[in-house]
Design an enzyme around this catalytic site. Structure first.
Site, PDB file in Angstrom:
ATOM      1  N   CYS A  36      68.461  58.427  42.815  1.00 50.99           N
ATOM      2  CA  CYS A  36      67.346  58.845  43.652  1.00 50.99           C
ATOM      3  C   CYS A  36      66.662  57.628  44.279  1.00 50.99           C
ATOM      4  O   CYS A  36      66.274  57.658  45.445  1.00 50.99           O
ATOM      5  CB  CYS A  36      66.375  59.627  42.781  1.00 50.99           C
TER       6      CYS A  36
ATOM      7  N   CYS B  19      64.339  63.603  38.278  1.00 53.54           N
ATOM      8  CA  CYS B  19      63.580  63.058  39.388  1.00 53.54           C
ATOM      9  C   CYS B  19      63.355  64.152  40.440  1.00 53.54           C
ATOM     10  O   CYS B  19      64.315  64.693  40.980  1.00 53.54           O
ATOM     11  CB  CYS B  19      64.426  61.923  39.966  1.00 53.54           C
TER      12      CYS B  19
END
Length: 395
Positions: A100, A200
């Site tokens: 991410c 995330c």
């Protein structure tokens, strides 16, 4: 002073990052990334994006900085979620948080920030950055955060020099309690907010249910391998070369169902990962059962009793050439080069003494002490003192 776009996540760390930058005199803009809005797979209200974006907006209002939301859910699905499904399908365990940062926060988000005239992007990560001059070149260094309990440098282990040059980490010099104190003093709504858990931007998920969107349940067997199994009785052979020895040290133990006894059933080997203890639903063993290997081809899970089971331990791992990444490109090893480092194979693991060996096919990381649950698809990161030098995907 610079124009800095802060990734305001609705948490306390990015809130204080924005405050500190404003105090330093920068022109600060808050940007909230909406990366996921399928609430059907989350199991708690731990990380609903609506509440987070609202908190981020209230922080921006309090600090008197412009604020807007960007929807990156399409890129997030393509680059993170689809990749996760593919990796789990192949029996590997990806790390979405590392990806991410590489693919979303410091790529897509960074591009948007630069298109808005930003000089830098800032996040609430607990790490630090500085620069040195070498051969008339500026080289950026990624350093561990001051708060050893919260250091998040591992999650940024895939950043490049280019990405690092544009990044700021304002809370890296502070401890978490100090950050909360500042937030409380400034009366920010996030001061007491709990840290988000789970994936995330997605929040807490029941991984099997999340994966079932793409990966169908399929019944298979759970086999328990005894601690004293003969598969572990291999003497170290004579080797013709260092490379042969490295290959032997980093090999996985291969199991057959007949090496142990059948102790239960499961609904899909791809839902499990090495070192996992929960979710096996097998009781009655003197010591807890751990997953020591998954075989997605035969849909079999191999387990062993106790955290010191030999099936969990290995002293070396391998990273293919294409998956080796140096933040410090100037320190990258030549073929046959070696380097003593500190390394970790998961976030918050204490740093371990290790040696890197570079070969034509990739990089071997050999630890001084055997490591538990070295897992394919996860990242190994290596350090010198408190500087993160590079990382790679465990093969």
């Amino acid at each position: 002073m610079a124009r800095v776009i802060v990734g305001l996540s609705g948490g306390v760390d990015s809130s204080v990052a924005a405050y500190l930058l404003k105090e330093q005199g920068h022109e600060v803009i808050g940007l909230f990334m909406k990366n996921w809005h399928d609430d059907s797979v989350t199991i708690s209200n731990e990380c609903p994006w609506l509440e987070d974006s609202n908190d981020a907006m209230l922080v921006a209002e309090k600090l008197g900085i412009p604020f807007q939301t960007v929807d990156l859910s399409e890129q997030y699905k393509e680059r993170i979620v689809d990749y996760m499904f593919e990796e789990y399908k192949n029996g590997r365990t990806p790390n979405p948080d590392v990806l991410c940062n590489r693919e979303i926060k410091f790529d897509v988000f960074l591009e948007i920030a630069l298109s808005l005239g930003a000089d830098f992007v800032a996040t609430g990560h607990y790490c630090r950055k500085d620069s040195i001059q070498k051969n008339d070149q500026t080289i950026y260094r990624l350093l561990a955060g001051i708060d050893t309990n919260k250091d998040q440098s591992y999650f940024l282990c895939q950043l490049s020099q280019e990405q690092l040059s544009k990044a700021l980490f304002p809370v890296g010099e502070l401890t978490k309690p100090e950050v909360r104190t500042i937030a409380a003093q400034q009366d920010l709504i996030t001061a007491e907010k709990k840290d988000s858990q789970g994936l995330c931007f997605i929040g807490k998920v029941r991984l099997p249910e999340f994966l079932q969107q793409q990966l169908q349940p399929k019944e298979g067997v759970i086999v328990e391998i005894p601690y004293n199994s003969s598969v572990y009785n291999m003497e170290e052979p004579e080797f013709n070369s260092t490379k042969d020895r490295l290959h032997w040290l980093s090999r996985k133990t291969s199991y057959q169902p007949q090496d142990g006894k059948l102790v239960g059933k499961h609904q899909g080997a791809h839902y499990f990962t090495k070192g996992q203890r929960k979710g096996l639903a097998v009781g009655g063993t003197p010591l807890p059962l751990f997953v020591i290997e998954t075989d997605v081809e035969t849909n079999t899970i191999y387990t062993g009793q106790g955290s010191d089971h030999p099936g969990l331990l290995r002293s070396a791992l391998f990273v293919k050439s294409k998956d080796v990444h140096w933040i410090r490109e100037d320190l990258a090893l030549n073929i046959d080069g070696e380097l003593k480092v500190k390394a970790r194979i998961r976030y918050r693991q204490p740093l371990q003494d290790a040696t890197l060996y570079s070969t034509e096919s990739g990089l071997y990381v050999v630890f001084n002490q055997p490591q538990s649950a070295i897992t394919e698809g996860q990242f190994v990161a290596w350090y010198h003192n408190d500087e993160l030098l590079g990382s790679g995907v465990i093969s």
